[in-house]
Design an enzyme around this catalytic site. Structure first.
Site: not given
Ligand code: NAD
Ligand code: SER
Length: 315
Positions: A12, A143
C-alpha cells in the site's frame, strides 16, 4: 539477536516506501514484505515477498518462524472512506490483524510491533485546534472506532504482557509512488495527478476543510525514529500524536497554482465531507517531539514541488 522485519500490508501507500527504506538500512534479505495481493512483478527482485492474509494467525506465524522475524510492521487495514461502505469488514480486518500480531509478541515469537493509528481516533467533541495528546475521543467513523479500540488494546498488551508495541496517529499522508487506499485525505494526492493531467480538479471536500497532513518522507522518518528509540523513552503506549502541516483544499490549490497558473479547483462534497468534519484541524505533537525527538521537514510548498516534479513524467 539480528533484526529481521516482516511488513504486513506492504503493497500500500505507506508499505511500499517503508519497505524500501528499511531494506536500505537493514539489507534487502532482512525485510520480508507481504500483502493479501500478489506483488507487482517489477518489485519481486527487491527482496522476499509472501502472500499473507493478516487476519490469518497461522499464516503470519509460519512466516515469522521460517524467516526468524523479530519486528512486525502491521500496515494492512481498511481506511476511512472504504470502511464507511463496509464497516464490519473494516472492524474484522483492522482488529483481528492487530490481535494476531499482539498475540505473537505476547507469546514471545516476535520482539517489537509497529501499528499505525490515525487522526480518525478523534471526533466532533474533541478540541479541533492543536488537539492534545490526551483529550476527549468519541470517533464516529467505523475506521476511527477500530483505531481507537486498537489503541486501547496496544496499551493493554504493553501493560499486562510487556509487549513492545509502538504507534503513531498519522495525519493524512501525501505521496507519489502509489495511490492512496480509500481514505478521506486521498484528495490531497489525487489533486496533483489531476493538476498535471487535466489542469483542473473536482474536490470531494469543501474548500475550507482544514485537516492535518504530512509528506510521506516525514511519515517514514517518524516511523523509523519511533522504532529505533530506546524502550524506556517510549512513554505513550496507545499512540503518539504526530503533526507537520495543516491545510485545506483551497490552500493546496493555491500552492499548485504557483507552478501551474491555469489550474482550477471546484468543489463537489460527498460522504467524505462528513467524516472530515469530525477530525481535528491541527494536532499538538509535543509529546512525540519530547520523548523521541520527532521533527518534520516538509512545508506545503515543499510537498507541492516534490509531487509535481516526481509525477511530471507520468503525464
Ligand atoms: P493502503 O490501503 O494503501 O494499504 C493497505 C494494504 O493492506 C494494501 O496493500 C492492501 O492490499 C493490504 N491488505 C488489505 N487487506 C489485507 C489483508 N487481509 N491481509 C494483508 N494485507 C491486506 O493503506 P496505507 O495508507 O498504506 O495505510 C497503512 C496503515 O496506516 C493503515 O493502518 C492505515 O490505517 C494507517 N494510516 C494511513 C494514513 C494515510 O494517510 N495513508 C493515515 C493514517 C493512518
Ligand atoms: N488518511 C487516512 C484516511 O483518510 C487517515 O487515517 O482514512
Amino acid at each position: 539477536m539480528k533484526k529481521r522485519i516482516l511488513i504486513l500490508g506492504a503493497s500500500g501507500q505507506i508499505g511500499t516506501e517503508l519497505a524500501s527504506r528499511l531494506r536500505k538500512i537493514y539489507g534487502k534479505e532482512k525485510v520480508v514484505t507481504s500483502d493479501i495481493r500478489e506483488q507487482d512483478k517489477s518489485l519481486k527482485k527487491e527482496g522476499p515477498f509472501e502472500v499473507i492474509d493478516a487476519t490469518d494467525y497461522k499464516a503470519i506465524e509460519n512466516v515469522v518462524i521460517n524467516y526468524e522475524i523479530t519486528d512486525v510492521y502491521l500496515l494492512a487495514a481498511i481506511l476511512s472512506a472504504t470502511a464507511e461502505k463496509f464497516p464490519l469488514r473494516a472492524w474484522d480486518l483492522n482488529m483481528n490483524s492487530l490481535f494476531n500480531v499482539l498475540n505473537l509478541a505476547k507469546e514471545g515469537k516476535i520482539n517489537k510491533v509497529f501499528w499505525p493509528s490515525s487522526i480518525a481516533v478523534f471526533g466532533k467533541t474533541t478540541p479541533s485546534i492543536d488537539t492534545p495528546q490526551k483529550t476527549i475521543m468519541e470517533p464516529s467513523s467505523a475506521y476511527g472506532i477500530s483505531k481507537q479500540a486498537g489503541e486501547r488494546w496496544c496499551e493493554y498488551y504493553h501493560k499486562r504482557y510487556g509487549v513492545d508495541v509502538r504507534s503513531i496517529r498519522y495525519p493524512g499522508l501525501i505521496s507519489y509512488k502509489t495511490q492512496p487506499g480509500g481514505g478521506t485525505t486521498d484528495y490531497a494526492v489525487d489533486i496533483y495527478h489531476k493538476a498535471l493531467k487535466h489542469k483542473k480538479y473536482i474536490c470531494f471536500l469543501k474548500e475550507k476543510t482544514t485537516l492535518p497532513m504530512m509528506y510521506i518522507d516525514d511519515a517514514i522518518e517518524a516511523t523509523l525514529k519511533l522504532m529505533k528509540a530506546p524502550k524506556d523513552s517510549i512513554k505513550i503506549r496507545n499512540s503518539y500524536n504526530l503533526a507537520s502541516i495543516s491545510f485545506n483544499p483551497k490552500e493546496i490549490a493555491n500552492s499548485i497554482i504557483k507552478h501551474i497558473p491555469e489550474f482550477e479547483i471546484s468543489y463537489k462534497p460527498d460522504f467524505r465531507q462528513a467524516i472530515a468534519e469530525t477530525w481535528p484541524q491541527s494536532i499538538d505533537d509535543s509529546e512525540a517531539r519530547k520523548d523521541w525527538g520527532w521533527e518534520h521537514k516538509y512545508s506545503l510548498d515543499d510537498i507541492t514541488m516534490d509531487m509535481l516534479k516526481n509525477l511530471a513524467s507520468m503525464y
